[in-house]
Scaffold this motif. Sequence first.
Motif, PDB file in Angstrom:
ATOM      1  N   ALA A 154       0.852  -1.189   0.000  1.00 16.70           N
ATOM      2  CA  ALA A 154       0.000   0.000   0.000  1.00 16.70           C
ATOM      3  C   ALA A 154       0.884   1.234   0.000  1.00 16.70           C
ATOM      4  O   ALA A 154       2.079   1.173   0.276  1.00 16.70           O
ATOM      5  CB  ALA A 154      -0.912  -0.019   1.224  1.00 16.70           C
ATOM      6  N   GLY A 155       0.284   2.351  -0.317  1.00 16.69           N
ATOM      7  CA  GLY A 155       1.037   3.587  -0.274  1.00 16.69           C
ATOM      8  C   GLY A 155       0.835   4.411  -1.522  1.00 16.69           C
ATOM      9  O   GLY A 155       0.179   3.978  -2.477  1.00 16.69           O
ATOM     10  N   PRO A 156       1.401   5.610  -1.551  1.00 17.02           N
ATOM     11  CA  PRO A 156       1.255   6.488  -2.712  1.00 17.02           C
ATOM     12  C   PRO A 156       1.798   5.816  -3.974  1.00 17.02           C
ATOM     13  O   PRO A 156       2.875   5.225  -3.966  1.00 17.02           O
ATOM     14  CB  PRO A 156       2.104   7.717  -2.332  1.00 17.02           C
ATOM     15  N   GLY A 157       1.028   5.909  -5.046  1.00 14.63           N
ATOM     16  CA  GLY A 157       1.469   5.353  -6.309  1.00 14.63           C
ATOM     17  C   GLY A 157       1.178   3.882  -6.493  1.00 14.63           C
ATOM     18  O   GLY A 157       1.426   3.342  -7.573  1.00 14.63           O
ATOM     19  N   ALA A 158       0.670   3.222  -5.458  1.00 19.97           N
ATOM     20  CA  ALA A 158       0.354   1.799  -5.594  1.00 19.97           C
ATOM     21  C   ALA A 158      -0.794   1.629  -6.588  1.00 19.97           C
ATOM     22  O   ALA A 158      -1.776   2.364  -6.573  1.00 19.97           O
ATOM     23  CB  ALA A 158      -0.015   1.194  -4.245  1.00 19.97           C
ATOM     24  N   GLU A 159      -0.675   0.636  -7.442  1.00 15.52           N
ATOM     25  CA  GLU A 159      -1.641   0.397  -8.518  1.00 15.52           C
ATOM     26  C   GLU A 159      -2.759  -0.517  -8.023  1.00 15.52           C
ATOM     27  O   GLU A 159      -2.501  -1.579  -7.464  1.00 15.52           O
ATOM     28  CB  GLU A 159      -0.901  -0.240  -9.694  1.00 15.52           C
ATOM     29  N   ARG A 160      -3.987  -0.103  -8.237  1.00 11.66           N
ATOM     30  CA  ARG A 160      -5.141  -0.942  -7.888  1.00 11.66           C
ATOM     31  C   ARG A 160      -5.638  -1.649  -9.144  1.00 11.66           C
ATOM     32  O   ARG A 160      -5.852  -1.012 -10.176  1.00 11.66           O
ATOM     33  CB  ARG A 160      -6.277  -0.100  -7.296  1.00 11.66           C
ATOM     34  N   LEU A 161      -5.827  -2.950  -9.041  1.00 19.73           N
ATOM     35  CA  LEU A 161      -6.325  -3.726 -10.170  1.00 19.73           C
ATOM     36  C   LEU A 161      -7.846  -3.799 -10.110  1.00 19.73           C
ATOM     37  O   LEU A 161      -8.416  -4.172  -9.076  1.00 19.73           O
ATOM     38  CB  LEU A 161      -5.731  -5.136 -10.160  1.00 19.73           C
ATOM     39  N   ALA A 162      -8.486  -3.434 -11.205  1.00 22.97           N
ATOM     40  CA  ALA A 162      -9.946  -3.493 -11.286  1.00 22.97           C
ATOM     41  C   ALA A 162     -10.367  -4.904 -11.679  1.00 22.97           C
ATOM     42  O   ALA A 162      -9.849  -5.460 -12.648  1.00 22.97           O
ATOM     43  CB  ALA A 162     -10.468  -2.493 -12.309  1.00 22.97           C
TER      44      ALA A 162
END
Length: 325
Positions: A154-162
């Motif tokens: 987690a954290g700034p810039g972490a990519e979330r997968l839809a």
Amino acid sequence: MTPADLSLTVLHAVRRAVDEGALLVDVPARVRVERPRGGGVGDYASSVALGLARPAGRSALDVAAILRERLRDSPGIRAVDITGPGFLNFTLDGDSDRRVVADVLAAGARYGYSDALASTRVRLFPADEPRAALLVETVVRLLRAQGADAAVAAGPGAERLAVVPAPADFRPDALGDDAARWALLRPAAHDHVLPGAPLLVQHERNALFRVRYAHARVRRLLHNAARLGFTPACAEHVDAPLLLSLLGDHPAVLLSAARLRAPDRVARQLEAVADALLAFQHTVLPLGDEKPSAAHRSRLALAEAAGTVLAGGLTLLGISAPDQI
């Protein structure tokens, strides 16, 4: 020569043309090669000249001609043709198929791994929903197989997968780990989870069964060949264009799956390899009083290579590849 090798060869030709002043363009990060479409010839084609034409201030046919001159004598390429508005078409030499099989057997289950994404750092946001969590885990594995610095964080810039979540009544414990993973990963992330019950049936309509059965068939072929006194060897060309094409394309499929965060591409590739292998496997062993020959050894090597690709791909998806079913 694999598609990945050919892509690099074409990229080097672009770089040479730029270094020599024949083309005034920025060298692209990569060059895409694919099977020729209607009107194409040879084994592979690329539209790189069309993409470079406008920035170069030249016609695509001119750019293609410049690149063809720098590709004619490349090892592994027998001919370079220009078709349509400026497509480059490549015919590989007769040894390329044997080299694909040899490359697979040399690399083993890591065939298709590369350092193509070695300069890439990816952080995927952790997920609690079961399907999303599995997708994150698998994508990290795919990215690392291509050299990326990938992790779940987690954290700034972490990519979330839809991803479309698994239904509330989805029961991985009732399916077993392998079938549950296939049900969750085989559909694209935007599609719904596969129904679980059909994945437990050992039938040709069950794609997971076909993939794992094809791998088990290869292990049986190798066992039976050993009893007949011969082993695999890349001795001569094997007339199995579809299977050879799929093996040659495998590295590009793995790279694409990593870049697009799409494990379903790996699953579809494994289905295609399994189906081509199952159609081919009847030709591998001698029949009746026939003696093992160089042709049988070469077919066995191709079958072993296909089984190796199946095992490696299943491993990337976290699914077992049993020797017997």
